[in-house]
Write an enzyme that holds these catalytic residues in place. Structure first.
Site, PDB file in Angstrom:
ATOM      1  N   ASP A  58     -20.997   7.348  31.866  1.00 11.76           N
ATOM      2  CA  ASP A  58     -20.027   8.353  32.288  1.00 11.76           C
ATOM      3  C   ASP A  58     -20.569   9.303  33.329  1.00 11.76           C
ATOM      4  OD1 ASP A  58     -17.972   7.645  30.776  1.00 11.76           O
ATOM      5  OD2 ASP A  58     -18.007   9.374  29.421  1.00 11.76           O
ATOM      6  N   LYS A  89     -14.657   8.972  35.079  1.00 12.14           N
ATOM      7  CA  LYS A  89     -13.284   9.222  35.520  1.00 12.14           C
ATOM      8  C   LYS A  89     -13.301  10.294  36.589  1.00 12.14           C
ATOM      9  CE  LYS A  89     -12.229   8.456  30.993  1.00 12.14           C
ATOM     10  NZ  LYS A  89     -11.862   9.156  29.776  1.00 12.14           N
ATOM     11  N   MET A 146     -13.776  22.156  28.288  1.00 15.96           N
ATOM     12  CA  MET A 146     -12.742  21.905  29.302  1.00 15.96           C
ATOM     13  C   MET A 146     -11.791  23.088  29.448  1.00 15.96           C
ATOM     14  SD  MET A 146     -11.950  17.948  28.190  1.00 15.96           S
ATOM     15  CE  MET A 146     -12.072  18.222  26.427  1.00 15.96           C
TER      16      MET A 146
HETATM   17  N1  SAH Z   1     -18.490  14.630  24.378  1.00 17.69           N
HETATM   18  C1  SAH Z   1     -18.882  15.752  25.177  1.00 17.69           C
HETATM   19  C2  SAH Z   1     -17.702  16.550  25.679  1.00 17.69           C
HETATM   20  C3  SAH Z   1     -16.855  15.825  26.673  1.00 17.69           C
HETATM   21  S1  SAH Z   1     -15.503  16.783  27.206  1.00 17.69           S
HETATM   22  C4  SAH Z   1     -19.837  16.621  24.367  1.00 17.69           C
HETATM   23  O1  SAH Z   1     -20.027  16.384  23.169  1.00 17.69           O
HETATM   24  O2  SAH Z   1     -20.426  17.552  24.930  1.00 17.69           O
HETATM   25  C5  SAH Z   1     -16.103  17.352  28.751  1.00 17.69           C
HETATM   26  C6  SAH Z   1     -16.379  18.836  28.703  1.00 17.69           C
HETATM   27  O3  SAH Z   1     -17.593  19.063  28.017  1.00 17.69           O
HETATM   28  C7  SAH Z   1     -16.568  19.502  30.040  1.00 17.69           C
HETATM   29  O4  SAH Z   1     -15.350  19.807  30.651  1.00 17.69           O
HETATM   30  C8  SAH Z   1     -17.310  20.745  29.654  1.00 17.69           C
HETATM   31  O5  SAH Z   1     -16.459  21.692  29.097  1.00 17.69           O
HETATM   32  C9  SAH Z   1     -18.190  20.221  28.543  1.00 17.69           C
HETATM   33  N2  SAH Z   1     -19.544  19.858  29.017  1.00 17.69           N
HETATM   34  C10 SAH Z   1     -20.157  18.669  28.926  1.00 17.69           C
HETATM   35  N3  SAH Z   1     -21.397  18.717  29.397  1.00 17.69           N
HETATM   36  C11 SAH Z   1     -21.597  19.986  29.796  1.00 17.69           C
HETATM   37  C12 SAH Z   1     -22.682  20.700  30.351  1.00 17.69           C
HETATM   38  N4  SAH Z   1     -23.861  20.111  30.608  1.00 17.69           N
HETATM   39  N5  SAH Z   1     -22.517  22.012  30.616  1.00 17.69           N
HETATM   40  C13 SAH Z   1     -21.387  22.645  30.348  1.00 17.69           C
HETATM   41  N6  SAH Z   1     -20.328  22.021  29.834  1.00 17.69           N
HETATM   42  C14 SAH Z   1     -20.415  20.718  29.549  1.00 17.69           C
END
Ligand code: SAH
Length: 521
Positions: A44, A66, A182
């Protein structure tokens, strides 16, 4: 009924693996183990690309992000089908997803399709970005004195919509800490909802972008002000919103962004094999490292000279090691000839510095001599001081190297056998990327750990003349590990800005840290 066990007679299987929040060091051991054995990896946008280094080169790499578009932007259905197809073809498929696959990751949807198709699977949790963002922003997500509860919420679903799954009225005051994934786009609506439903407008809020990576950027405000702060600071996704009194603790706990080299970008020009120590130490101090292997190490074509020397090992008084590679390749060859460290039992062993001496210990060998000055010349001086007339000395080393050491020894009456055991070849590729980074002014420091890293770097940058080279390196600081490397830098018309007193990686990193954050006293 179809079950997870159904395809046990077919080795095809899908491993849904959490990549962690960003720092590649935050993947689980299980996740790493599976990457190392993957035949297909589907990854991803949010999974750190560095993790792909664990995957065998022979595997098929599929970008399913995506975000970022590209030619192969898949729909969720497309990804689901991809996993099914590759596993059905008998492959070990790793589906690498940012954070934890089951936290706002649509992991379950991918699994459902596998269940449907009777394909075996396993799910490996990951460090979710919410806990990482809080931790790396210096915010304990819970704290006895502040809150005993935390809620993870998606901000993707507009709170205004009728069929909302989120009870904002209950959430607003129901959870001590609220972490919103998000949530940037809808931040104005989310903060309003929370306040309208009873959360105090002065509740502290932090927004953390690219958590746990060198690009991390955090801003702090309150429910009433954070929207404006985010706009003013230009904070964009991916970011997390952390709401609650625990945010106050950032003031004293903030550690990640406070490290001395945080936000600095450094080019590390080393051999692929040796980059890790320098990179690890720079990163620990907060720097972002761009690794360019300006040198590629290869065996030499002809080992006749070394094989002969190994056969006559007993006739040598000294064997000298002037680089880690010399040690690695010497012992590889020794091994191939069916012998081991005991072959060196009757001769004395010299190492050029602390690192080479340390490397020898891995082969059970204590160096008899390590000079005070960690250079070939330093080693020669110490040997000559002890008397080398008539001594037989073996020097396994690079095919092309400086002649100072063997010449000084020969001049002092020694009989020196120079046996090439490895060679440096400049690798191709990534040249354009490096030039672009330099042109854009994105680099703070270029590090050199040997003369050949300097010459190979210059070849790689490919400046036509000195003026162009100066233009490209404008504003870039140059760090050289020792006097010989520094001399090579100067010979090429460049200035050395950072040079440690002692010629080791650790001292070089200290010198870089001192350059940016001079210690008091
Ligand atoms: N499965 C992932 C979340 C996916 S949804 C998890 O467990 O973290 C995607 C959202 O995750 C992004 O829009 C943001 O809000 C958050 N996100 C993921 N990685 C991030 C990072 N390194 N820093 C800040 N926000 C992050």
């Amino acid at each position: 009924m179809k079950t997870n066990q159904q395809s046990s007679n077919n080795k095809g299987k899908v491993y849904l693996v959490g990549a962690g929040p960003g720092d590649p060091g935050l993947i689980t051991l299980r996740g790493k183990y599976l990457l190392q054995r993957a035949e297909v990896v589907v990854y991803d946008y949010l999974a750190n690309k560095k993790l792909l280094n664990y995957v065998p080169e022979s595997a098929e790499f599929i970008y399913a992000g995506k975000k970022g578009g590209g030619l192969h932007a898949f729909t969720q259905e497309g990804i689901n089908q991809l996993l099914v197809d590759h596993a059905a073809a008998g492959k070990r498929v790793v589906r690498l997803k940012g954070g934890d696959p089951f936290i706002f990751g649509r992991g379950a949807e991918e699994i459902e399709q596998l269940v449907e198709a009777g394909i075996a699977f396993e799910v490996v949790p990951g460090v979710t970005s919410a806990t990482a963002a809080a931790t790396y922003a210096g915010i304990p997500i819970t704290h006895r004195d502040y809150t005993a509860s935390v809620a993870f919420v998606t901000g993707h679903e507009a709170p205004g919509k009728k069929e909302s799954n989120i009870a904002w009225d209950k959430l607003a005051t129901g959870a001590g800490t609220i972490v919103i994934y998000m949530g940037i786009k809808n931040l104005p609506i989310i903060t309003r909802k929370l306040m309208d439903n009873g959360r105090a407008p002065d509740t502290p809020v932090a927004v953390v972008r690219w958590a746990s990576t060198p690009k991390q950027h955090s801003v702090v405000g309150t429910l009433a002000t954070i929207t404006e702060v985010v706009q003013k600071e230009g904070v964009k996704p991916p970011a997390l919103v952390i709401v609650g009194d625990v945010v106050k603790l950032r003031k004293s706990i903030d550690w990640f962004e406070k490290r001395p080299l945080f936000g600095k970008r450094m080019v590390v020009t080393r051999t692929r094999e040796q980059a890790s120590e320098l990179v690890a130490k720079l990163e620990e101090n907060g720097a972002a490292c761009l690794e360019y292997s300006t040198i590629h190490i290869e065996p030499v074509d002809d080992y006749q000279l070394l094989d002969q020397a190994i056969a006559d090992m007993d006739s040598y008084d000294w064997i000298l090691f002037t680089s880690l590679n010399a040690i690695t390749y010497f012992f590889k060859r020794l091994n191939i000839t069916g012998r081991d460290s005991r072959a060196l039992a009757t001769c004395c062993i010299g190492a050029v510095g602390r690192a080479t001496a340390g490397e020898l210990l891995k082969y059970g060998i204590h160096a008899d001599l390590v000079p005070e000055k960690f250079t070939g010349q330093g080693l020669a001086e110490s040997l000559v001081a002890g008397g080398v007339a008539g001594k037989r000395i073996l020097l396994p080393r690079a095919l092309k190297a400086m002649e100072t050491l063997p010449e000084m020894l020969t001049d002092a009456g020694a009989e020196v056998t120079v046996a090439p055991v490895y060679q440096n070849v400049p690798p191709q590729g990534r040249k354009d990327e490096l030039r672009e980074e330099l042109t854009d002014g994105d680099i703070d420091v270029v590090t050199f750990t040997s003369s050949s890293t300097v010459t190979n770097f210059l070849t790689m940058v490919g400046a036509d003349n000195e003026k162009e080279l100066h233009q490209l390196l404008k504003g870039v600081k140059i760090a050289a590990i020792g006097p010989i490397t520094a001399e090579t830098v100067r010979k090429n018309g460049l200035r050395v800005d950072i040079q440690p007193d002692s010629y080791t990686i650790a001292d070089m990193v200290d010198a870089i840290v001192d350059h940016y954050a001079p210690r008091e006293g």
